[in-house]
Structure formats: C-alpha cells, structure tokens
Design an enzyme around this catalytic site. Structure first.
Site, PDB file in Angstrom:
ATOM      1  N   GLU A  60       0.810  -1.213   0.000  1.00  0.00           N
ATOM      2  CA  GLU A  60       0.000   0.000   0.000  1.00  0.00           C
ATOM      3  C   GLU A  60       0.848   1.270   0.000  1.00  0.00           C
ATOM      4  O   GLU A  60       0.518   2.248  -0.666  1.00  0.00           O
ATOM      5  CB  GLU A  60      -0.954   0.007   1.206  1.00  0.00           C
ATOM      6  CG  GLU A  60      -2.037  -1.066   1.161  1.00  0.00           C
ATOM      7  CD  GLU A  60      -1.563  -2.436   1.625  1.00  0.00           C
ATOM      8  OE1 GLU A  60      -0.384  -2.571   2.022  1.00  0.00           O
ATOM      9  OE2 GLU A  60      -2.370  -3.381   1.587  1.00  0.00           O
ATOM     10  N   HIS A 129     -11.584  -3.831  10.479  1.00  0.00           N
ATOM     11  CA  HIS A 129     -12.266  -3.833   9.175  1.00  0.00           C
ATOM     12  C   HIS A 129     -13.455  -2.890   9.159  1.00  0.00           C
ATOM     13  O   HIS A 129     -14.334  -3.015   8.314  1.00  0.00           O
ATOM     14  CB  HIS A 129     -12.750  -5.250   8.834  1.00  0.00           C
ATOM     15  CG  HIS A 129     -11.781  -6.032   8.002  1.00  0.00           C
ATOM     16  ND1 HIS A 129     -10.431  -6.021   8.218  1.00  0.00           N
ATOM     17  CD2 HIS A 129     -11.974  -6.855   6.932  1.00  0.00           C
ATOM     18  CE1 HIS A 129      -9.842  -6.814   7.339  1.00  0.00           C
ATOM     19  NE2 HIS A 129     -10.750  -7.325   6.543  1.00  0.00           N
TER      20      HIS A 129
END
Lengths: 352, 331
Positions: A60, A129
């Site tokens: 990322e 999440h």
C-alpha cells in the site's frame, strides 16, 4: 428516470473519466479479480486494457508513492483499497508526500491522485475492518476528502476527484453500494467542496455524510411525527468543508446536530460544532449535539455491535431532547423501522 | 582508470568539474552558515561528490532524478540551478521551491530534478512511479533515485524494488552507503557480513557495487547499464561505498562527539574523490595546475554570484503561505 445503484455509479464514473482522458489509470489489489472491488471495477480492464487497469502487489505504501510518481508525469491514477484500514500502511506516502508535494515545491508540481477507500459496518467486521477515518485525512492540509451518499453524487464526485489536480481521498460506505437512485447516463461533475441540502426544514439543522445521511433522513421521518421539521445537509465533501451552507442553515434553524459515523473525539462532528460555535454562536438556541460512535473500538460479536452504531432512532432521540421532548420511546410507538443492525436491510446478502 | 582518462579526457575533466562545483558550493555554505541567514536543516555531502557527479553527468536532461535530505550534490550534478538552490536555502521567494522547501526540498524540473524530500526512503516509490510513467508513455527516459544505506532498512524500499522488477521499469536505484544513519553505524542496524547489493540481487534486480569515491569507476559501472535501462529491460541497483565528512546535519565536523573515531575519518579523508581524480588528470596531462586554478576561479565566481542573488532576493509575503496549499489552476 434512469435508476442505478451506487456501486454501478462508481463503475460508470471510472468509464466516463477513462474515456474522457487517456491518462487516467486505475489500479488496486483485486481491481480485475472476479469480484472487482464489490463490483465497482468490473469490466474496466476489458474496456481499457492492462496498461491502464492493473492489479498490484500488496504494497500500500509504495503503490501510493508510485501513484505520486506517475502523476508527476501526466497521469491521473485512481487507486482503490477494499478496506480503509489497509490504507493506513500508506500514511507516509500520503501525508508526507502526496499532501505536501505541491506546497513544499512552491507549486512546481501537482499530485492529481484519487484514492478510493471503502468503509463499512456490521457482519463482524471488528476493530480492523470497520473504521471510518475521514477526520484523520481531513486533518491534513493539502488533502481533499470526499464522502458521497447518493449514487448521483458518487458518480459526479468521483469524476471531479479524478479531474482534480490534488490528492483526493474518496470514501465509500459499503452499505451504500446497493442503494439505487437516479444517475444520468452521461459524464457530469459534482463540485468538490459543496454540500447539498437533501431535505429542507426550519427547526433543526442535521449535518451528516455518507451512510449517516440515510440514517438522518430516516430520523427526520421520526422527528416529523413529533412535530420537528429537520433540515438535513449531506456534506458530500468533508474537506474543504462547505462552511457557508452549514452556517446559513444554522442561522435559519437555530439548532444543530452533527452526525458522523466514526469515532467521536476530534472528529468531523466536533469540527462542525466548533464551526457553529465560533461563527454562529448567537444564533444557537440550545447547545449543539454530536451523534457518533462511542470512543471505543468496534466489537466483532453482533451482540455487542448492536449497541455500537447509531441508527435513525438514536439520532431522533438525541434531537428530541434538544426540543425537551421526553417520554414514550419511538420503539414503543412503533415509529422505529425494525431494521437488522448488522446488515443494511433485509435484501442485503453481501458480499461483505 | 588511467586508460579511461587517457581515452576520455573530456569526460574525466567534466567529472572533476562537477565534483569541484559541489565541493566548493558546500564549503561556502558551511563557511557562511554561522551568519544565521540559512535557517533550515542543511545536510552536506562533502566527501560523497563522486557518485552524484558521475550519475548526473551520465543522465540526459529529460531523465528524472529524485533524492533525499542530502541532495545538493545530486541537484547540482543533474544541472539544477545554483542560484535557485541557494535562494531556497535562504528562504527566499526566488528559491526553487519559493521558500516552502529549504535545503531538504529542492526541485528543478527543467533539469529533470523532480524533487528531494526529508523522509528516509520517501522518494524511492515516487521514482518507481516516474519509471512507470516512462513505460506507459513509451519513451526512453530513465528514472533515477539516490538514497542512503538507512533507506534500505525501510519497508517501502522492498515494496518499490519489487514493483520495479515486476513491471521491468527503467529505474536506477543508487544507494550511497556512507555507513551511518545519523549517528548509528551500519553494524548496529544490519547483520554483520550482509551485502546490501546481494540482498537486492536476490529480489531479481541486477545489482552492482563499487567504490563511491572513484568518479571514473562510478561512471563506467553506471554507464554499462544505461542502454538496457533505457530499453526497459529491467531496473538496476547500485551500492557505492562512500563517507560523509561533516556532521549529519549542519556545517561542522563532529568526530569529537563519540560516535565515530578520528582515525576512521582520516582513513576516508585520504580517499577524498577530488584529489584522487585530480592527480590522475595531471599525470595524464588532461589539465595543468594552472588549468585547475582557472576551473576553481570560474566555479567560485559562479558561487559568489549565486550567494549574492540569494542575499538580494526577497522573502515571501505573509499571504503566500496559503498560495500552494492546493493546485486550483484547472478548476
């Protein structure tokens, strides 16, 4: 009028932007896999080829830097991550480089990069999440933060984000992907930095964004039964914040509730209350209110998560207190829609 | 090497000139730093000039270079404007970054110098992204990034090399191994016996190592891959050993504070890349002592003029701090 869902509107925005400008490229982990980022990127590689649409390593941070580099030489990259939480690995490249590049080189270069980040809730997403981190990004000068609610805005704002010459964080709530609305067929833009009054009203200003705009609209229906006429502002852009629309509404209604589907402290709702307190204090008839998650991490068990997320009923209850309405609860009076708490509605069957 | 100098007197002299320009500029910065007008963290590369000079000379004007907090040499060797660099260090509006950057944030796009930043490893993926842009544009440019031995300890380095290898991008990774990350020696940061270039080679990136204080060696080694890099064959990694003479940040020497020994410093000072090449140039009659004096005078004059430009330039106005927050030109 043509109706499509939010997820399809995102897909159309990609297609329009990539047809319009051959320098728009799209990448992300799983962008061309069979699921296609919850369906939002399906078919793009077939349409635009593997040079312009490509999967990426699970890197990322570097891939954010790669986006910066490619944007310094004429490209407009759109990177996406299936969870906002994954993107935290890229804070160095985002905050130290992307946000500062234009400024620290005295305007010599620009970084026109769009980063789609997906947030969500429910179904046991748990602490890693489920985060909604819009205020984290909005805190950084040099970044723009966009958070649409309607499919119409999703398409127009994503096209604007891609054409913007600055780094734009584009946050999508997973529960909105299946919600349908009118979306024109063609390419159009919604300006970044402009909120929208989704419902006019004279008694209280409710400022919300993304999925919480939907909950606020539902709350306004409950409030109507109590004789409270709420005005609802959908922020659409978190930063730069559309101060004028908020302030003129507060001036009209004299009351303010800020709804943000995120941690409470130092958040977007706090910023909106600060704005009204600093710039419109004398027009406030009572103390403004924040409706947010508690300052605690998201539990996984659905038994606990039931208490975590504010819903329409919670927004309505908080607002009613501002009008000194107490007594029977809306659940008692049957005004609260009986929605399940870990899925957006009964028709929703994933993917999660 | 002597053979190279004999065969390539012009190249050899140009390498010397570029090193000399970096050295004399930085020595002047060090000399005048105490005046208190260059008010930003300033990292001098004195002792390390050979790598910058050779790579900067090898690259074309439209090739890209990115660098670190210690970037004066890379900027100047690539052809970056000296006046704008000094004005930037002085915080003037005529500086290359309009005073928003300082010594650690240099840019001169007209020379292909795309920017230097102050976070270790921070420009490595940006250089890879520029490499991707070259590939997508189907041009034959090269994207080159300089960094130190500390940067190969950052995760972003491995992520970046991996992507460059995966996509066969025209990127040159140049690691200047000067043994120290601030005051921390390599031996407390990486396992004994590790060869950085071997580790990178294992990632599928061809890796070459050499003496970073020998400008001709750097030139020849980097030149050997320029062709394949332009053709987009794959990225290349270089590890060049060198040594920083002055303190990590600032104009002084710091051998007395205890993190390194005077003996170590003297060992490396004897390997000064500039007299090393100068002696050979004289020996091979590429230039005379008088000729060298002329070069020094020319460079000194240029430096003097650049300082004068920086001193005379204006400071930015107060409202200019908001000017470059966003790029709204196209809006």
């Amino acid at each position: 009028m043509r109706q499509i869902n939010f997820g399809k509107a995102i897909n159309e925005a990609y297609i329009e932007a990539m047809k319009f400008d051959k320098n728009v490229i799209a990448y992300g982990l799983g962008i061309d896999d069979p699921k296609g980022i919850f369906g939002t990127t399906l078919g793009l590689k077939e349409l635009f080829g593997e040079d312009r649409v490509f999967d990426m390593p699970t890197s990322e941070n570097a891939m954010t830097g790669v986006g910066i580099g490619v944007s310094l030489n004429g490209f407009r990259p759109v990177m996406c991550h299936q969870r906002i939480d994954f993107f935290l690995l890229a804070m160095d490249q985002l905050i130290n480089n992307a946000a500062k590049w234009h400024f620290m080189f005295g305007g010599e270069s620009s970084v026109p990069i769009t980063i789609r980040l997906i947030i969500g809730r429910g179904w046991g997403q748990g602490p890693q999440h489920s985060q909604a981190l819009q205020s984290l990004f909005a805190h950084i000068p040099g970044l723009k933060v966009v958070m649409p609610f309607s499919p119409y805005d999703a398409k127009g704002l994503l096209i604007s984000a891609i054409e913007d010459d600055n780094p734009v964080i584009f946050i999508e709530h997973r529960w909105l992907h299946n919600i349908s609305g009118h979306v024109p067929d063609e390419r159009y833009k919604i300006p970044i930095g402009k909120s929208r009054i989704v419902k006019e009203g004279g008694d209280i200003t409710i400022v919300a964004s993304s999925y919480m705009t939907l909950e606020s609209i539902r709350a306004s229906e409950i409030l109507k039964e109590h004789g409270i006429d709420a005005e609802i502002i959908d922020l659409r852009t978190i930063k730069p914040l559309d101060e004028d629309t908020i302030l003129s509404s507060v001036k009209k209604t004299g009351r303010l509730a800020a709804v943000d589907g995120a941690y409470r402290s130092f958040g977007v709702a706090a910023e909106i209350l600060a704005l009204a307190s600093e710039k419109s204090f004398s027009t406030l008839k009572c103390a403004p209110k924040r409706i947010t998650f508690a300052d605690v991490l998201t539990p996984t068990s659905w038994a606990l998560a039931n208490y975590y997320y504010p819903r329409a009923i919670d927004i309505a209850s908080a607002v009613k207190v501002m009008f000194n309405i107490h007594g029977l609860s809306d659940e008692d009076t049957g005004l609260c829609p009986n929605t399940p708490l870990d899925i957006p509605d009964k028709s929703f069957t994933g993917p999660f | 090497m002597n053979n190279f100098i004999k065969k390539n007197p012009d190249i050899s002299l140009e390498l010397f000139r570029r090193m000399k320009k970096i050295r004399l500029t930085e020595e002047k910065i060090a000399e005048r730093y105490c005046e208190g007008k260059m008010r930003c963290p300033t990292h001098l590369c004195i002792g390390q000039e050979a790598i910058a000079a050779a790579v900067g000379f090898l690259l074309r004007k439209n090739d890209f270079v990115l660098s670190t907090h210690r970037s004066h040499g890379h900027y100047l060797a690539k052809g970056g404007d000296l006046k704008k660099m000094l004005a930037e260090i002085y915080g003037k509006v005529s500086g290359c970054s309009k005073g928003n950057g300082g010594s650690m944030h240099l840019i001169d796009k007209s020379a292909g110098f795309m920017g230097s930043t102050s976070i270790v490893g921070g420009t490595i993926p940006v250089a890879v992204g520029l490499g991707l842009s070259i590939k997508l544009h189907k041009s034959d440019q090269i994207s080159c990034v300089f960094f130190g031995d500390g940067a190969v300890e950052e995760g972003v380095f491995y992520e970046s090399v991996n992507f460059a290898v995966l996509k066969k991008l025209p990127v040159l990774f140049i690691c200047e191994n000067n043994l120290y990350s601030v005051y921390s020696h390599l031996k407390v940061r990486q396992p004994q016996g590790r060869k950085i270039y071997k580790m990178v080679e294992a990632m599928g990136c061809p890796a070459i190592h050499g003496d970073g204080n020998n400008a001709v060696e750097v030139y020849e080694k980097v030149k050997s891959v320029i062709g394949p890099a332009r053709e987009g064959k794959n990225p290349f990694f270089f590890e060049f050993k060198t040594y920083r003479w002055r303190e990590h940040c600032g104009p002084n020497y710091d051998n007395d504070i205890g993190y390194r020994t005077e003996e170590e410093f003297i060992f490396w000072k004897k390997k000064d890349p500039i007299p090393f090449l100068e002696k050979k140039l004289l020996k091979e009659d590429v230039i005379s002592k008088e000729g060298i004096t002329v070069i020094e005078q020319e460079i000194s004059k240029e430096i003097e003029e650049a300082f004068e430009f920086a001193e005379k330039s204006l400071f930015p106005q107060q409202n200019e701090v908001f000017k470059y927050l966003y790029d709204e030109c196209a809006q």
